[in-house]
Design a protein around this motif. Structure first.
Motif, short mmCIF file in Angstrom:
data_model
loop_
_atom_site.label_atom_id
_atom_site.label_comp_id
_atom_site.label_asym_id
_atom_site.label_seq_id
_atom_site.Cartn_x
_atom_site.Cartn_y
_atom_site.Cartn_z
N SER A 505 0.82 -1.23 0.00
CA SER A 505 0.00 0.00 0.00
C SER A 505 0.84 1.27 0.00
N GLU A 532 -5.68 6.69 -3.70
CA GLU A 532 -6.07 6.38 -2.32
C GLU A 532 -7.24 7.21 -1.80
N LYS A 534 -11.10 8.04 -2.55
CA LYS A 534 -12.26 7.62 -3.35
C LYS A 534 -13.50 8.34 -2.83
N THR A 543 -13.45 7.57 1.07
CA THR A 543 -12.55 6.52 1.57
C THR A 543 -11.11 6.98 1.40
N SER A 545 -6.76 6.43 2.56
CA SER A 545 -5.72 5.55 3.07
C SER A 545 -5.62 5.73 4.58
N LYS A 546 -5.24 4.68 5.28
CA LYS A 546 -5.10 4.79 6.73
C LYS A 546 -3.97 5.73 7.15
N TYR A 596 -11.83 4.24 5.98
CA TYR A 596 -10.41 4.02 5.71
C TYR A 596 -10.20 2.64 5.10
N SER A 597 -9.50 2.60 3.98
CA SER A 597 -9.24 1.32 3.32
C SER A 597 -8.22 0.52 4.12
N GLU A 598 -8.31 -0.78 3.98
CA GLU A 598 -7.35 -1.64 4.68
C GLU A 598 -5.95 -1.42 4.11
N TYR A 599 -4.99 -1.35 5.01
CA TYR A 599 -3.61 -1.14 4.58
C TYR A 599 -2.96 -2.49 4.35
N ASP A 600 -2.50 -2.71 3.14
CA ASP A 600 -1.89 -4.00 2.77
C ASP A 600 -0.41 -3.97 3.14
#
Length: 606
Positions: A505, A532, A534, A543, A545-546, A596-600
């Motif tokens: 990410s 990141e 949306k 949405t 990024s974290k 917040y989208s999941e951080y990969d």
């Protein structure tokens, strides 16, 4: 190393534009000759390779510069053809009808190039990661904020998705047929490219002349010979059939349960040196051990005793010290260049390694092969120059660019040497322990990010930050810490779009320099926000990024301010939509929900 011979730049299966054939260019004692005469269109061209015909050398200035000089010749075909001609001429459509603007580690750029190559299509690649003004100009002219950007017949075709779609439908063949005899780039981009390449050529010549005029390494030849000799001896001692190196318990604190990894007693070391004929007797072996200690090749487990032949006194080699900075395998004894030059040289090396071992789709990196390469060993040695770099004369912009580049290099270096962290606990330990010695002081990645680049703010892992009370967070550097002198205030939130922690990410690695720092950080932030941020108008949900959650204090004091901060970096349509939502909310309309989208955290390793 001064190169006084010839270099033949050759590429198989390609007929170059005649005006570039056998066109030697002189660069203050260095001559480059093009030899391009293979059959035309036999296979796609990815770039030049260098074949050295003959050379003579002499050592001057910093040894690292000789490698940088060699890199001046390891350039893409598009760069070489443009730089050897002083005339303002367009890229020839007879050579290729496709031009691809890329950055070195962009996975979508690799996709586009792989698709073209697989279909036998010749293309010119122009890398933009170091040409930030040109990158800005390209974005202004095309209205696109991302790469790759593919041009055919003087028109923008699109990015990787567009190329793959056109190939699948067969429309790309039609475009190529209609573009024969037409320059791939529009005239305005031709002019911008020519200007950028002319500036690069002038800069390269100035750098070469500066190095030629520089002084020789400050380390005496006899000292360098001794260090090389003892380093070779250490390598023999650390080999499988060398000195017995084991984990010992209680040798530092006296507590029998406390383990000290990979160490040996002074008595065992002395016995090995005598038996291996490295020293004639025990007294000479002790003297040799103390010399290695003085050169920081070995150390006492608690750094509290000189080397001795005592059975109860334990030592370890610098490479085996779990707390040692990664660039302290040897003490740097050569001359040291200005900080920005050192960081940029190292960044070029690690980026080259990254690109070499990255899969064509940009999703996987072979860290094992990277770590075993000779080029990586050269990089590890070169990081030693950071030990003595002078940071006190650097401007704010130079400090920001320097520390971003060093942070990104350190993460990749540590990932190769120690392996990636696998869980939250390991990640916390990883980023708080991996370090470089810079200008006489150790810096972990956490300290670079939070202590320097964030203006000495508390880490995102600080308990008070996690509880939502940042005002009580503990600063990274305590009062009186000499590293505070280099802390950047006020901090620039865009650094979060430039720091690369090695996770999927994270943003891609980019080049940053003081001269074009704003352009570089703007580009990184635009690309990051484009992917990141949306916006969903129906559910009134944004949405993010974290990163915007973990470091919220850097972007604003409340949700509205954080969203407002992103507006200048979004595409026009997305920015207009979000701005309208914010205005509606401020006037009493529906509230905006932030998710917040999941951080990969997964590593893109093979």
């Amino acid at each position: 190393m001064l190169i006084t011979g010839f270099f033949h730049i050759v590429t198989p299966s390609f007929q170059c534009n005649p005006r570039f054939q056998q066109n030697p260019c002189n660069l203050r004692g260095t001559r480059t000759q093009l030899a391009l005469s293979s059959p035309r269109n036999a296979c796609p061209v990815r770039g030049f390779r260098i074949r050295q015909a003959s050379k003579q050398s002499e050592v001057f200035g910093n040894a690292q510069f000789s490698k940088d000089i060699m890199k001046m010749f390891r350039c893409r075909r598009s760069e070489t053809l443009a730089s050897v001609s002083s005339r303002k001429t367009p890229i020839s459509a007879s050579a290729a009808t496709v031009v691809v603007f890329t950055t070195a580690t962009c996975k979508h750029c690799k996709r586009a190039k792989a698709a073209l190559t697989a279909n036998g299509i010749i293309y010119e690649e122009i890398q933009l990661q170091e040409r930030l003004e040109l990158l800005k100009r390209v974005k202004e002219l095309t209205g696109r904020q991302t790469v790759p950007q593919v041009f055919i017949g003087g028109k923008l075709v699109g990015g990787a998705d567009d190329v793959e779609a056109l190939l699948a439908s067969g429309e790309l063949d039609t475009l190529l047929a209609s573009a024969v005899g037409i320059d791939p780039l529009p005239e305005v981009l031709q002019a911008a490219l020519h200007e950028a390449l002319a500036e690069e050529a002038a800069g390269a010549e100035r750098a070469l002349m500066d190095a030629l005029a520089g002084e020789a390494s400050s380390a005496p030849a006899e000292d360098r010979e001794e260090l090389d000799k003892l380093s070779t001896l250490v390598k023999q001692m650390r080999a499988e059939d060398g000195l017995e190196i084991l984990d010992h318990y209680g040798c530092r604190s006296g507590f029998p349960w406390e383990k000290e990894p990979r160490c040996f007693s002074g008595a065992d070391c002395v016995a090995w040196l005598v038996q291996a004929a490295a020293a004639p007797d025990a007294a000479a072996a002790v003297a040799l051990g103390r010399r290695m200690q003085a050169l920081r090749l070995l150390k006492h487990v608690s750094c509290s005793a000189a080397f001795t032949d005592c059975e109860a006194t334990f030592f370890r080699f610098q490479q085996d010290d779990p707390a040692a900075a990664l660039n302290m395998l040897q003490v740097w004894r050569g001359s040291t260049r200005p900080g920005p030059q050192v960081a940029d040289s190292l960044r070029r090396q690690i980026e080259g390694l990254y690109s070499q071992h990255l899969s064509d789709d940009g999703r996987q990196l072979d860290y094992d092969a990277l770590g075993q390469s000779e080029a990586f060993a050269d990089f590890v040695t070169a990081t030693g120059e950071l030990q003595r770099v002078d940071l006190f004369q650097m401007s704010r912009e130079e400090l920001i660019a320097f520390y971003i580049n060093v942070y990104n290099m350190l993460v990749i270096h540590a990932t190769v040497v120690r392996g990636p962290p696998q869980n939250t606990a390991e990640r916390l330990s990883f980023f708080s322990s991996i370090r470089y010695r810079i200008g006489g002081h150790d810096y972990t990645t956490d300290e670079i990010e939070n202590g320097v680049l964030r203006g000495n703010r508390a880490s995102a892992a600080d308990p008070f930050i996690l509880l939502g009370m940042p005002q009580f967070g503990r600063p990274t550097f305590p009062p009186g810490d000499p590293r505070l002198y280099h802390s950047v205030n006020p901090m620039d939130p865009r650094i979060h779009c430039a720091l690369v922690c090695g996770a999927k990410s994270c943003p891609p690695i980019r080049v940053y320099s003081a001269a074009s720092l704003d352009v570089g950080l703007d580009g990184a932030t635009e690309a990051f926000c484009e992917s990141e941020v949306k916006v969903d108008t129906e559910s009134r949900t944004v949405t993010l990024s974290k990163i915007f959650k973990w470091y919220s204090v850097d972007f604003g004091t409340n949700q509205s301010e954080i969203l407002q901060w992103t507006l200048p970096y979004l595409a026009d349509d997305k920015a207009a939509t979000l701005k309208a939502m914010l205005e509606d909310e401020a006037s009493g309309g529906g509230a905006i929900t932030v998710a917040y989208s999941e951080y990969d955290w997964g590593l893109n390793s093979k």
